[in-house]
Structures are given as structure tokens and as C-alpha cells.
Design a protein around this motif. Structure first.
Motif, PDB file in Angstrom:
ATOM      1  N   GLY A   1      10.585  -0.806  -6.928  1.00 10.62           N
ATOM      2  CA  GLY A   1       9.665  -1.319  -5.928  1.00 10.62           C
ATOM      3  C   GLY A   1       8.246  -1.492  -6.423  1.00 10.62           C
ATOM      4  O   GLY A   1       7.522  -2.365  -5.931  1.00 10.62           O
TER       5      GLY A   1
ATOM      6  N   CYS B   1      12.184   1.672   0.469  1.00  9.91           N
ATOM      7  CA  CYS B   1      11.428   2.571  -0.421  1.00  9.91           C
ATOM      8  C   CYS B   1      10.603   3.569   0.388  1.00  9.91           C
ATOM      9  O   CYS B   1      10.491   4.749   0.013  1.00  9.91           O
TER      10      CYS B   1
ATOM     11  N   PHE C   1       3.606   2.027  -0.490  1.00 12.78           N
ATOM     12  CA  PHE C   1       4.726   1.176  -0.085  1.00 12.78           C
ATOM     13  C   PHE C   1       4.504   0.608   1.318  1.00 12.78           C
ATOM     14  O   PHE C   1       4.871  -0.539   1.604  1.00 12.78           O
TER      15      PHE C   1
ATOM     16  N   TYR D   1      10.973  -2.925   0.526  1.00 15.66           N
ATOM     17  CA  TYR D   1       9.851  -1.988   0.619  1.00 15.66           C
ATOM     18  C   TYR D   1      10.049  -1.013   1.778  1.00 15.66           C
ATOM     19  O   TYR D   1       9.658   0.164   1.684  1.00 15.66           O
TER      20      TYR D   1
ATOM     21  N   ALA E   1       4.446  -3.336   2.207  1.00 13.19           N
ATOM     22  CA  ALA E   1       5.267  -3.955   3.247  1.00 13.19           C
ATOM     23  C   ALA E   1       4.417  -4.819   4.171  1.00 13.19           C
ATOM     24  O   ALA E   1       4.792  -5.958   4.508  1.00 13.19           O
TER      25      ALA E   1
ATOM     26  N   SER F   1       0.953  -2.997  -6.220  1.00 10.29           N
ATOM     27  CA  SER F   1       2.054  -2.663  -7.126  1.00 10.29           C
ATOM     28  C   SER F   1       1.537  -1.859  -8.316  1.00 10.29           C
ATOM     29  O   SER F   1       2.196  -0.922  -8.770  1.00 10.29           O
TER      30      SER F   1
ATOM     31  N   SER G   1       8.123  -5.006  -8.958  1.00 10.84           N
ATOM     32  CA  SER G   1       7.291  -5.990  -8.268  1.00 10.84           C
ATOM     33  C   SER G   1       6.234  -6.550  -9.209  1.00 10.84           C
ATOM     34  O   SER G   1       6.020  -7.769  -9.278  1.00 10.84           O
TER      35      SER G   1
END
Length: 472
Positions: A261, A439, A323, A436, A327, A356, A265
Motif C-alpha cells: 500500500g 490496509c 492510510f 487502502y 484513502a 505514500s 503506490s
């Protein structure tokens, strides 16, 4: 705890202490290394570790540039090359896949050859994909040839794993978040640097071979400097049992999922950003080059910040909130993609890149913390616990790094399918949003959720129930 070592990069002045690795000849070997000892660390350890970190960053930086070189070469490949957008996404997917696979053997090469020795070898290997790309980069070359040459660039992706494994052994646990973040961030910044170099070349009217010619002497310089000034750590022995133990540990696979993730990314978007701008928003190669470097640059610069925040507040907490922000940002990208709003799309994509990078730093900080906590749960203390943590965290980093990079493959394939099916990247962003969310759930459930108090079990006054697993 072992006594502080007076070893230098060339080896100790006298016989090694009991339990130290045997003296080796023919290279810059440090026979004993105990960074957890404050006296040793202040006297000689910090200076040696930082010198190796600096040169590791340089080599990894060039490796990342070579690995992601095809993210900019495809911008040069106009209609005369006869490639469709789907062909280009497939090409960058193959490059990412080979780079991910190379990370596993590269991780264990450090223990076989030594960190300094393998840095020299791995830097020298970068000459192969750079020279091959120089030879074939012209119209009329078959798509199959481009795929084969692109696969060679995957060796640049392997450099990350060996570099991180090596630097992990040099630093004490209390500084690993910062050191690993700086090492990885300095490597990651090879992505925007080669994109900036491509911008300069395109702006000056040059072709792709000019860009490749610039990097050939840089590869040689990285190998030579590593040979002259880096060190091998003799205590980092080849230990196949560590790899097996790491593969059997559930945390290795959980962290690999989370790293998909974050780093998946970062590298996936780095390869795809320019192509999305060209395909969906009609940007020219020069327009795309002006924009593509910004996101990877910010993502690289904030990676050490993510590690530092994780050192202070806990990697799991930073990762969870990161995360959540990814999102939300991806949700805005869905809107921007649907409305074909170029300005909003670029601005929000850059924010997603930065997030990221921040998450890269916080997730990698979690790895040594998890295995150090596991050592404590087994009753280990002092240097014995530190050795256990270094052994498993170093071995797990190769698997986690390799699987995390596979996220980049998934991102490019998702974009390819989205453009084939819908004519835009919107479908891909919806899929990323769902990932996401998964995650977020995993991070909270495994590392932050506090278990319910069992019936009949009293919690001592003033103490809260501890998390079910290490809160790292």
C-alpha cells in the motif's frame, strides 16, 4: 552486552574478542559491531555508520534511477515507435515485476558477499541495462526487444533491498526509523532526478540516448566510491535459517501487505503518472515531464520524516493515519478523473505521492520494532535480543520489499485494464481506494486494537490492557 570494539574499517588492531567473527582478508571488514552499546556508538560506531549510509544512498539512488528509467523513456516513444498506451503500461509493469523479484536474492547477497562488496557488484551491474537501452532505443525496434531490455533494468530495483538490509545492521534500534528512512528516501529520490534529467534533455531537444549517456559515468562513480570508502560487517553472516524463520512469521506477510500500500503506490504511480497525463489528459511529453517529477520528489523527501515520526509516536499509529489520508485523497482523485479536471488531478496526485512516501518511512520503521518486541516476548534481553531482532528484521526486509514492489506491478496493470475498459484511470482509482481501506483495517486490527478484558481477569489499577500484539 559486548565490550565496545576498537575495530576500524580495516579491522581491529589486535585479536578479535571472544565470539567475534574470524578475521577476513582482501576487503574492508569490521570484525565486531555493537551499535546498541552507547559507548561504542559514540566513540566509533556513529561515524562509521553514517559514512556507509551516505555511500549506500548514492548507490541506491543510481539504482532507482536505472530501474525507473523506462518511466521516462516511454515519454520519448511517440507514434513512430508503434506502441499503444496498453503496450507502454505492460512494458513498465514488466520492469517493475523484475525489480520486485530481484529484491529477494539481493537481500541475502549482503550476508554472502558483505555489504560493501555487494554494493560494488550491484552498482557495476547497472551498466548492463543502461548500455542495452542505449543500443536499442530507436524507432523500428520490436516491442519484444523493448520488453527484454526493460527486464534488465530490474536489477536497479534490487539495490533497494540489499541497501536497506545492510544499513539496518549498522544502526541501533532507536535510530533505525531515521536511518532507514533517509537511506530509502535518498534512493527513492532517484525517481524524480531521472525525470528532471529527462525534462532537461527534452527541453534541450535531445533524445533518449543523451539521457542514457549521462548515467553511464554516474554508475561507474557509484561503484568506485563504494569500493574505496564502504565497509563490510563480519557479524552479518549468511543465515538461511533467518530467511526461513522470517518467511514463517506472520508479521512478515502482514507488513508486506501494508508495504504494498505504501511503496507499491509510490513506485507504481512513479511509472504510471506521466502515461496517465498523456493518455487521459492529452499532455505532450514535455508537459508531462514538467509535472511527473514533483510527486516522486516530495514522496522521497518526506520518507525520512515518516521514519522520524514513527520513532517518536509509533510506526503503527503513523501508518494508520497515513492510510486514512491516502484513502481520502484517492476518493478526490476519483472525482477529478471522472470530471476530467486536469488541475485538480495533478494537485491531488502530488499529495498522494507525498503520503505514500510518508507511509514508506513509517511502515519500514515498524519492521525492526516488531521483531525486537518479539525478542522481548521470548524473554531475551540486551545484545541477545538485539541480535535476534536484527537477524529476523534483516531477513524479512527482502521479502517485504519484494512483495511491496509488486504493488507497483498491480498499479500499472490496473491502469492498463482501466484504460482498455473505460478509456480512463477512474476504475483503477476505485480499486486503489478499496485496497487502502483494507490496509487501514489490517493496521488497526493487528497492531493497535486493544484486546477485550477477559471475564474474571482484573486489570491492575492505573494500567490499561496492552495490545494483543506489539504496538510498534
Amino acid at each position: 552486552m559486548t565490550a565496545p570494539s576498537t575495530a576500524t574499517a580495516a579491522g581491529p588492531p589486535g585479536p578479535p574478542p571472544e565470539g567475534a567473527a574470524p578475521l577476513r582478508r582482501g576487503g574492508r571488514w569490521i570484525e565486531t559491531w555493537d551499535p546498541e552499546d552507547p559507548v561504542f556508538w559514540e566513540r566509533t560506531g556513529r561515524r562509521t555508520a553514517r559514512r556507509n549510509l551516505l555511500l549506500s544512498v548514492l548507490s541506491e539512488h543510481i539504482g532507482f534511477s536505472v530501474w525507473t528509467l523506462w518511466s521516462v523513456l516511454v515519454l520519448f516513444m511517440g507514434p513512430e515507435y508503434g506502441l499503444t498506451p496498453a503496450d507502454k503500461f505492460l512494458l513498465t509493469s514488466v520492469v517493475t515485476l523484475v525489480g520486485a523479484a530481484a529484491r529477494v536474492p539481493y537481500t541475502f547477497a549482503v550476508a554472502v558477499f558483505g555489504g560493501r562488496n555487494w554494493t560494488v557488484i550491484s552498482a557495476g551491474l547497472l551498466l548492463i541495462p543502461t548500455t542495452a537501452a542505449f543500443a536499442v532505443m530507436r524507432p523500428g525496434t520490436s516491442f519484444g526487444t523493448f520488453l527484454l531490455v526493460g527486464m534488465l533494468a530490474g536489477v536497479g530495483g534490487g539495490n533497494f533491498a540489499s541497501s536497506m538490509t545492510n544499513i539496518n545492521a549498522f544502526f541501533p534500534l532507536r535510530e533505525k526509523g531515521w536511518a532507514l528512512g533517509l537511506n530509502a528516501g535518498g534512493g527513492n529520490i532517484g525517481v524524480p532526478v531521472i525525470q528532471l534529467a529527462a525534462l532537461a534533455v527534452i527541453g534541450a531537444g535531445g533524445g533518449p540516448r543523451v539521457l542514457l549517456a549521462v548515467y553511464l559515468p554516474l554508475v561507474v562513480a557509484a561503484a568506485v566510491l563504494a569500493a574505496l570508502f564502504m565497509d563490510n560487517l563480519a557479524p552479518v553472516r549468511n543465515d538461511t535459517g533467518a530467511a526461513e524463520d522470517a518467511a514463517r512469521d506472520g508479521h512478515t506477510w502482514i507488513m508486506a501487505f501494508l508495504y504494498v500500500g505504501t511503496f507499491g503506490s509510490f513506485i507504481g504511480y512513479a511509472f504510471a503518472f506521466g502515461q496517465v497525463l498523456q493518455t487521459q489528459f492529452g499532455r505532450t511529453p514535455l508537459d508531462a515531464a514538467y509535472l511527473t517529477f514533483i510527486g516522486p520528489l516530495l514522496g522521497s523527501l518526506v520518507r525520512p520524516v515518516g521514519g522520524r515520526l514513527a520513532d517518536r509516536h509509533g510506526g503503527a499509529r503513523i501508518t494508520l493515519w497515513n492510510f486514512a489520508a491516502m484513502a481520502v485523497t484517492t476518493g478526490v482523485l476519483v472525482v477529478a478523473s471522472t470530471e476530467r479536471s486536469s488541475a485538480l488531478f495533478v494537485a491531488v496526485f502530488v499529495v498522494l505521492f507525498a503520503l505514500s512516501g510518508l507511509g514508506n518511512g513509517s511502515t519500514y520503521k515498524m519492521i525492526p520494532g516488531i521483531f525486537q518486541a518479539k525478542a522481548a516476548s521470548l524473554g531475551l534481553t540486551g545484545e541477545e535480543a538485539a541480535r535476534y531482532g536484527r537477524r529476523l528484521s534483516g531477513a524479512s526486509m527482502g521479502l517485504i520489499g519484494a512483495l511491496g514492489a509488486l504493488g507497483g506491478v498491480g498499479i500499472n496493470l490496473a491502469f492498463r485494464q482501466s484504460f482498455l475498459s473505460y478509456g480512463s484511470g477512474t476504475g483503477a482509482f476505485v480499486a486503489f481506494l478499496g485496497f487502502y481501506a483494507a490496509c487501514i483495517t489490517v493496521t488497526w486490527a493487528v497492531y493497535l486494537r486493544r484486546p477485550p478484558v477477559r471475564a474474571g481477569v482484573e486489570v491492575p489499577p492505573g494500567r490499561e490492557p496492552r495490545p494483543a500484539r506489539a504496538e510498534v
